[in-house]
Design a protein around this motif. Sequence first.
Motif, PDB file in Angstrom:
ATOM      1  N   GLY A 277     -51.164  26.310  -1.918  1.00 53.95           N
ATOM      2  CA  GLY A 277     -50.810  27.485  -1.717  1.00 53.95           C
ATOM      3  C   GLY A 277     -49.511  27.765  -1.060  1.00 53.95           C
ATOM      4  N   ILE A 278     -49.220  26.882  -0.049  1.00 51.78           N
ATOM      5  CA  ILE A 278     -48.028  26.828   0.767  1.00 51.78           C
ATOM      6  C   ILE A 278     -46.775  26.586  -0.078  1.00 51.78           C
ATOM      7  N   ILE A 279     -47.016  25.500  -0.832  1.00 53.80           N
ATOM      8  CA  ILE A 279     -45.939  25.041  -1.636  1.00 53.80           C
ATOM      9  C   ILE A 279     -45.591  26.200  -2.864  1.00 53.80           C
ATOM     10  N   GLY A 280     -46.754  26.765  -3.299  1.00 58.07           N
ATOM     11  CA  GLY A 280     -46.540  27.874  -4.210  1.00 58.07           C
ATOM     12  C   GLY A 280     -45.908  29.287  -3.742  1.00 58.07           C
ATOM     13  N   VAL A 284     -42.322  30.662  -4.707  1.00 58.21           N
ATOM     14  CA  VAL A 284     -42.338  31.904  -5.591  1.00 58.21           C
ATOM     15  C   VAL A 284     -41.094  32.851  -4.699  1.00 58.21           C
ATOM     16  N   ILE A 285     -40.982  32.553  -3.133  1.00 55.98           N
ATOM     17  CA  ILE A 285     -40.063  33.059  -2.403  1.00 55.98           C
ATOM     18  C   ILE A 285     -38.579  32.797  -2.974  1.00 55.98           C
ATOM     19  N   ILE A 286     -38.597  31.442  -2.899  1.00 55.74           N
ATOM     20  CA  ILE A 286     -37.290  30.980  -3.520  1.00 55.74           C
ATOM     21  C   ILE A 286     -36.892  31.464  -4.926  1.00 55.74           C
ATOM     22  N   PHE A 287     -37.884  31.383  -5.851  1.00 46.44           N
ATOM     23  CA  PHE A 287     -37.299  32.115  -7.113  1.00 46.44           C
ATOM     24  C   PHE A 287     -37.005  33.539  -7.059  1.00 46.44           C
ATOM     25  N   MET A 288     -37.789  34.542  -5.950  1.00 45.32           N
ATOM     26  CA  MET A 288     -37.338  35.812  -5.974  1.00 45.32           C
ATOM     27  C   MET A 288     -35.951  36.100  -5.380  1.00 45.32           C
ATOM     28  N   LEU A 301     -40.599  39.219   1.802  1.00 45.71           N
ATOM     29  CA  LEU A 301     -41.006  39.693   3.169  1.00 45.71           C
ATOM     30  C   LEU A 301     -42.285  40.465   3.022  1.00 45.71           C
ATOM     31  N   ALA A 302     -42.402  41.424   2.032  1.00 44.95           N
ATOM     32  CA  ALA A 302     -43.546  42.152   1.616  1.00 44.95           C
ATOM     33  C   ALA A 302     -44.735  41.125   1.256  1.00 44.95           C
ATOM     34  N   LEU A 303     -44.343  40.077   0.625  1.00 46.26           N
ATOM     35  CA  LEU A 303     -45.293  39.045   0.042  1.00 46.26           C
ATOM     36  C   LEU A 303     -45.996  38.245   1.308  1.00 46.26           C
ATOM     37  N   ILE A 304     -44.970  38.052   2.116  1.00 46.21           N
ATOM     38  CA  ILE A 304     -45.529  37.341   3.492  1.00 46.21           C
ATOM     39  C   ILE A 304     -46.542  38.325   4.190  1.00 46.21           C
ATOM     40  N   ILE A 305     -46.259  39.579   4.467  1.00 46.42           N
ATOM     41  CA  ILE A 305     -47.136  40.505   4.967  1.00 46.42           C
ATOM     42  C   ILE A 305     -48.258  40.495   4.301  1.00 46.42           C
ATOM     43  N   TYR A 306     -48.204  40.762   2.928  1.00 42.58           N
ATOM     44  CA  TYR A 306     -49.393  40.460   2.192  1.00 42.58           C
ATOM     45  C   TYR A 306     -50.413  39.633   2.548  1.00 42.58           C
ATOM     46  N   SER A 332     -54.417  35.811  -6.797  1.00 41.08           N
ATOM     47  CA  SER A 332     -53.760  37.055  -6.427  1.00 41.08           C
ATOM     48  C   SER A 332     -52.517  37.117  -5.915  1.00 41.08           C
ATOM     49  N   LEU A 333     -52.184  36.016  -5.358  1.00 36.03           N
ATOM     50  CA  LEU A 333     -50.690  35.781  -4.868  1.00 36.03           C
ATOM     51  C   LEU A 333     -49.688  35.798  -6.050  1.00 36.03           C
ATOM     52  N   GLY A 334     -50.122  35.191  -7.063  1.00 34.91           N
ATOM     53  CA  GLY A 334     -49.326  35.262  -8.221  1.00 34.91           C
ATOM     54  C   GLY A 334     -48.943  36.692  -8.816  1.00 34.91           C
ATOM     55  N   MET A 335     -50.394  37.481  -8.803  1.00 35.33           N
ATOM     56  CA  MET A 335     -50.352  38.779  -9.451  1.00 35.33           C
ATOM     57  C   MET A 335     -49.466  39.860  -8.518  1.00 35.33           C
ATOM     58  N   ALA A 336     -49.508  39.506  -7.304  1.00 42.07           N
ATOM     59  CA  ALA A 336     -48.823  40.261  -6.434  1.00 42.07           C
ATOM     60  C   ALA A 336     -47.163  40.191  -6.584  1.00 42.07           C
ATOM     61  N   VAL A 337     -46.717  38.867  -7.019  1.00 44.43           N
ATOM     62  CA  VAL A 337     -45.318  38.789  -7.430  1.00 44.43           C
ATOM     63  C   VAL A 337     -44.855  39.368  -8.820  1.00 44.43           C
ATOM     64  N   ASP A 338     -46.061  39.229  -9.662  1.00 44.31           N
ATOM     65  CA  ASP A 338     -45.806  40.125 -11.117  1.00 44.31           C
ATOM     66  C   ASP A 338     -45.345  41.574 -10.954  1.00 44.31           C
TER      67      ASP A 338
END
Length: 428
Positions: A277-280, A284-288, A301-306, A332-338
Amino acid sequence: MKKNIIFITLILVASILLGVFIFKLNFRPYSLGLDIAGGTILIYNADLNNINPNHYSDALNGLKDIIERRINYTGVKEPRVSIEKHDNQYQLVVELAGIKDINKAIKMIGETPYLEFKEARSDTETKEILALQEEEKKKPNPDQKILSLDPYFKKTSLTGRYLQSASVAFDPTTNMPIVDLQFNTEGAQIFAELTKKNLGKPLAIYLDNQLISAPIVRDEIISGRAQISGRFTLNEAKQLAMRLNQGALPVPITLVSQQTISSILGENSLNKIIKAGIIGLIGVIIFMIIVYRFWGSIASLALIIYTISSLAIFKAIPITLTLASLTGFILSLGMAVDANVLIFEYAKEEKRNGKPDNLALEEGFKKSWAAIRDSNISTIISAIILYYFSSSMIRGFALTLAIGVGVDLLTVIYITKILLQIIYFKTK
């Protein structure tokens, strides 16, 4: 603009406090499931021979509720009690996370009494059953069902499922402790019919298949009150009344399987899931950030808050975390990025058409909102269906997925959007 800044400031402060709640405050630890914390699984067969098939559902639900109440009374958190059917046999499955002493686990269930009333058989019935049992004993493989028949008393429909309350009293003649029983309205009606039918005959009271008392019925009793007298000490009478008040079983149960689950495998799997989960999340943050630059930083930042908000909800409710439920959260983390990707792709298209960043983002939110809304709502509906029509393991996955998607929807609407509005000086 000022309101948005205040709102985001409050969100950031709240996120810091939630982070402290998650990682620093141990007064309310996470509730871990059996597959992570280890524990005990007990499986019981439920005897429904004396239950009308039309009442199977009520009897089994009553059994489940009473066992849960009994276990909760002992202090065990988040027990999982379920009813399963294998062939024509209904089974009670009890999962006790953190309880590794099987004898202790069995005691928790076994101390819940099964109360029933039996009426006397006719002399003819008694003689026939005794003769049948004598014949059966002579066979090399006797039928255990015939041998287990009670030749003197037969079952009635009055059991502990109709019990309203139990209290300690004293027999006015002997001054010995007794236990007074008060049945509910339905039970009182059944008891009245039994006493009317058996005037001048014994009505036997059985507790956990043991004869406790067999008083002679002198009058029809319409009050729904009965007494258990069995040479109790005062402490024994108090304990029996307490156990009956905690819940007499509506059907008898027999232990058929017991298993202890080690926590070692679960801990190893948990560590791997946390690491993944941490690596993922970092990936995702690096990709964004690489793909969307500044926009991606805001979304990260919003993803971390989420993530912090979701973990705080899981801990506060609390939700029993199993390997399956953690998988639902990571999904659900992956869906948040979508959602953010969809918004930014629409915004990039608007920028190519010559619009400035603030207008491009505004259009991105507008054009992507329908797709984000529909996909998230359909996922939540699917999770609700999974939760109500599946086993306990799948329920954990469905619950964390639904909560995660719901928090994601709020994050996209209120945090990512407002942060970008503040930065680009665009008010609603």
